[in-house]
Design a protein around this motif. Structure first.
Motif, PDB file in Angstrom:
ATOM      1  N   ASP A  75       0.611  -1.169   0.098  1.00  0.00           N
ATOM      2  CA  ASP A  75      -0.349   0.181  -0.003  1.00  0.00           C
ATOM      3  C   ASP A  75       0.467   1.054  -0.506  1.00  0.00           C
ATOM      4  O   ASP A  75       1.991   1.053   0.689  1.00  0.00           O
ATOM      5  N   ILE A  76       0.573   2.757  -0.484  1.00  0.00           N
ATOM      6  CA  ILE A  76       0.989   3.588  -0.177  1.00  0.00           C
ATOM      7  C   ILE A  76       0.943   3.985   0.820  1.00  0.00           C
ATOM      8  O   ILE A  76      -0.331   4.618   1.384  1.00  0.00           O
ATOM      9  N   THR A  77       1.471   4.696   1.853  1.00  0.00           N
ATOM     10  CA  THR A  77       0.670   4.690   3.509  1.00  0.00           C
ATOM     11  C   THR A  77       0.601   5.978   3.267  1.00  0.00           C
ATOM     12  O   THR A  77       1.349   7.188   2.673  1.00  0.00           O
ATOM     13  N   GLU A  78       0.574   7.050   4.541  1.00  0.00           N
ATOM     14  CA  GLU A  78      -0.137   8.251   4.967  1.00  0.00           C
ATOM     15  C   GLU A  78       1.251   8.546   4.852  1.00  0.00           C
ATOM     16  O   GLU A  78       1.663   9.346   4.615  1.00  0.00           O
ATOM     17  N   GLN A  79       2.814   8.242   5.117  1.00  0.00           N
ATOM     18  CA  GLN A  79       4.187   8.887   5.503  1.00  0.00           C
ATOM     19  C   GLN A  79       4.376   9.059   4.290  1.00  0.00           C
ATOM     20  O   GLN A  79       5.140   9.669   4.227  1.00  0.00           O
ATOM     21  N   GLN A  80       4.551   7.750   3.290  1.00  0.00           N
ATOM     22  CA  GLN A  80       4.727   8.605   2.088  1.00  0.00           C
ATOM     23  C   GLN A  80       4.534   9.515   1.086  1.00  0.00           C
ATOM     24  O   GLN A  80       5.310   9.619   0.188  1.00  0.00           O
ATOM     25  N   ILE A  81       2.944   9.350   1.253  1.00  0.00           N
ATOM     26  CA  ILE A  81       1.980  10.280   0.597  1.00  0.00           C
ATOM     27  C   ILE A  81       3.414  12.309  -0.308  1.00  0.00           C
ATOM     28  O   ILE A  81       3.898  12.943  -0.871  1.00  0.00           O
ATOM     29  N   PRO A  82       3.988  12.805   1.824  1.00  0.00           N
ATOM     30  CA  PRO A  82       4.524  14.133   1.153  1.00  0.00           C
ATOM     31  C   PRO A  82       5.964  13.291   0.526  1.00  0.00           C
ATOM     32  O   PRO A  82       6.285  14.496  -0.254  1.00  0.00           O
ATOM     33  N   ARG A  83       6.756  12.822   0.775  1.00  0.00           N
ATOM     34  CA  ARG A  83       7.360  12.370   0.002  1.00  0.00           C
ATOM     35  C   ARG A  83       7.253  12.265  -2.073  1.00  0.00           C
ATOM     36  O   ARG A  83       7.912  12.755  -3.086  1.00  0.00           O
ATOM     37  N   ILE A  84       6.344  11.976  -2.164  1.00  0.00           N
ATOM     38  CA  ILE A  84       5.750  11.464  -3.361  1.00  0.00           C
ATOM     39  C   ILE A  84       5.469  12.882  -3.716  1.00  0.00           C
ATOM     40  O   ILE A  84       6.229  12.939  -5.230  1.00  0.00           O
TER      41      ILE A  84
END
Lengths: 156, 408
Positions: free
Chosen positions: B162-171
């Motif tokens: 899954d794409i986690t909440e923490q990864q979204i700012p990095r994306i």
């Protein structure tokens, strides 16, 4: 075999693809570009095996590439080190049961360093080239301690 | 035969840095290429054969290793084929994550290609610039999937991570980075006179030839054919987006079908992919990422399935098609994959006709067969039968010299 003084220089590398999927090959090119930049160590990809100290072999070796693999191994001047990059060249990997695969590489030519990984990471390939360099230094007749000393000099 | 010198020039296959390395046989009069013949088959690994001895989930990883650059496209098409055959529904969140991975792959593939094309022209500084820009998306792919290449993201009926909440700012950081750097890329590739002078009116593929030879992807779009699976048959999350095929007239107002147009299409598609990733991220639905999380149960279900399925996906190089026939067995009865380069091969023939030897590297690179298979060229003089071997380096040197000549 004891070697002469002429190996006291940077390693030049020839890259041979024996039927690889391009993953490792792209990582090898990524090595040359600013993020990893192996040219700062004097490591350089060359266009002909006759100029190379190190053979970088990717791919599981298919039937059509086998004679070329042997030919290129013979064309590379001694002393040389052979590095296999990637899981498929090391063991066959996912391609182990194909009718057209005659690998792994060490069934056909002597291999010094294996860099596993599918694909191998650029840092891993740099480490593999360093190991190959150690082998060549040992061929020169240096003891393990002297080699380590030399590495410290290079690092400094 | 007249006294005019005619050469036969076989190129390759040693140093097969393509997915499908091959031998080119050129017939050359002076500096001009008269005819081209292709002899592929040096990289045959028998993947479809191996697939028939493995179960469906194992094949996903085999499909991933068809090509190390398209390592999201092949599993994407394969999973779609199996889902089509077995009637599996993919949850919406998984569809969006699939599209994000596929578009990130397109960004890295197109920037990689742009660097290689610059290298073939002798602009190594541009190669280093573009590969430096590419490392950003490689880092992001590693953060999301765990590996730089061969992501292992796809699974029948969804995705594995899954794409986690923490990864979204990095994306988002990567999206902003590419939006910033895009103008620079456009300046370097589209406004630079030295790239234009080497690529305009070189390797022309006409609209008619592009249709006749059924070329796909940026190769055909650069000739003005508005062909894009994401537009023609929207699938997965692409169906929620209004994607238009990019043709060079968007940028210049005209279509020439030359190498320059292929650069335009790929550079513009980088921006398009960034926008698609941003849209998918903003509209990422909540929910499951797999229709059947238990792999043993999934395999048992697939063992009962019977039928045929086709999966299509627009890979960075064009349309990839996978065909699967399931027949209540553990293994698929038939698995057939068709990669885009296979379609584009024959477009080399009209492209290379009447070109100069020094243009071979850039024309061959222009359809994006990953890296030109340019290791070795043998020039045979038809009168003396003397052979002269050109290495990849020498051939590239010829190309560099031509650039210098034209800039004078």
């Amino acid at each position: 075999m004891k070697l002469d003084k002429y190996l006291d220089r940077s390693l030049w590398v020839f890259h041979l693809n024996t039927g690889s999927c391009n993953g490792c090959d792209i990582e090898i090119v990524a090595l040359l570009t600013p993020r990893y930049d192996v040219e700062r160590f004097g490591i350089k990809l060359v266009g002909s095996p006759k100029h190379a100290d190190v053979l970088l072999i990717t791919g599981p070796v298919n039937r059509k590439m086998l004679p070329r693999l042997k030919l290129i191994y013979e064309q590379t001047p001694d002393p040389k080190a052979v590095i296999v990059v990637g899981t498929c060249g090391t063991s066959g990997g996912v391609f182990y049961d194909s009718y057209n695969i005659v690998g792994p590489v060490d069934k056909h030519i002597p291999v010094d360093v294996y860099v596993p990984g599918c694909p191998a990471r650029p840092e891993g390939i740099i480490n593999g080239v360093l190991k190959a360099w150690l082998k060549l230094e040992r061929l020169r007749g240096l003891s393990g301690k002297e080699v380590e000393q030399k590495i410290e000099e290079v690092k400094a | 035969m007249s006294k005019s010198t005619a050469y036969k020039v076989p190129i390759g296959p040693i140093h097969p840095s393509l997915e499908e390395p091959m031998t080119f046989n050129f017939e050359i009069a002076g500096e001009r290429i008269q005819s081209v013949d292709l002899a592929p088959g040096d990289n045959h690994r028998g993947i479809e054969f191996m697939g028939r001895n493995r179960n469906i989930v194992q094949i996903i990883y085999l499909a991933e290793r068809i090509c190390g650059i398209c390592s999201a496209s092949h599993p994407f098409a394969f999973c779609r084929a199996v889902e089509n055959a077995a009637g599996i529904e993919v949850p919406p969140r998984a569809e969006y994550i699939r599209v994000i991975i596929a578009e990130l792959e397109r960004i890295h593939s197109h920037i990689l290609w742009a660097g290689v094309a610059a290298h073939e022209l002798g602009f190594d500084s541009v190669l280093y610039l573009s590969w430096k820009v590419r490392e950003e998306v490689m880092d992001l792919l590693e953060i999301i999937t765990g590996n730089r290449v061969n992501y292992g993201m796809f699974m029948i009926g969804g995705v594995r991570r899954d794409i986690t909440e923490q990864q979204i700012p990095r994306i988002r950081k990567t999206i902003e980075y590419y939006k910033d750097v895009y103008q620079k890329l456009e300046d370097v590739f589209l406004d630079d006179p030295s790239i234009a002078v080497r690529t305009k009116n070189v390797g022309v593929l006409t609209y008619e030839d592009a249709l006749r030879l059924a070329s796909v992807g940026p190769t055909t779009r650069a000739s003005g054919v508005k062909k894009d699976v994401r537009q023609d048959q929207p699938y997965s999350a692409y169906a929620d987006l209004d994607i238009k095929a990019i043709t060079p007239d968007i940028h210049t107002g005209e279509v020439n079908g030359d190498v320059y147009d292929r650069i335009i299409v790929r550079v513009l598609e980088v921006l398009q992919s960034v926008q698609i990733v941003e849209y998918c991220l903003n509209h990422l639905p909540e929910g499951e990422i797999l229709s059947e999380p238990k792999i043993a149960k999934l395999l048992a279900n697939l063992k009962k399935a019977k039928g045929e399925g086709v999966g299509r996906h627009e890979a960075p190089r064009g349309e990839v098609i996978h065909y699967v026939k399931l027949n209540e067995l553990e293994n698929p009865e038939v698995w057939k994959a068709r990669a885009p380069t296979y379609n584009n091969l024959m477009s080399w023939v009209p492209m290379l006709q009447n070109q100069e030897v020094a243009d071979i590297p850039i024309v061959i690179a222009s359809i994006d067969p990953c890296i030109g298979c340019m290791d070795r060229v043998t020039l045979t003089d038809s009168e003396t039968y003397k052979q002269q071997v050109l290495t990849r380096e020498e051939l590239r040197q010829l190309s560099i010299e031509k650039t210098r000549r034209m800039l004078k």
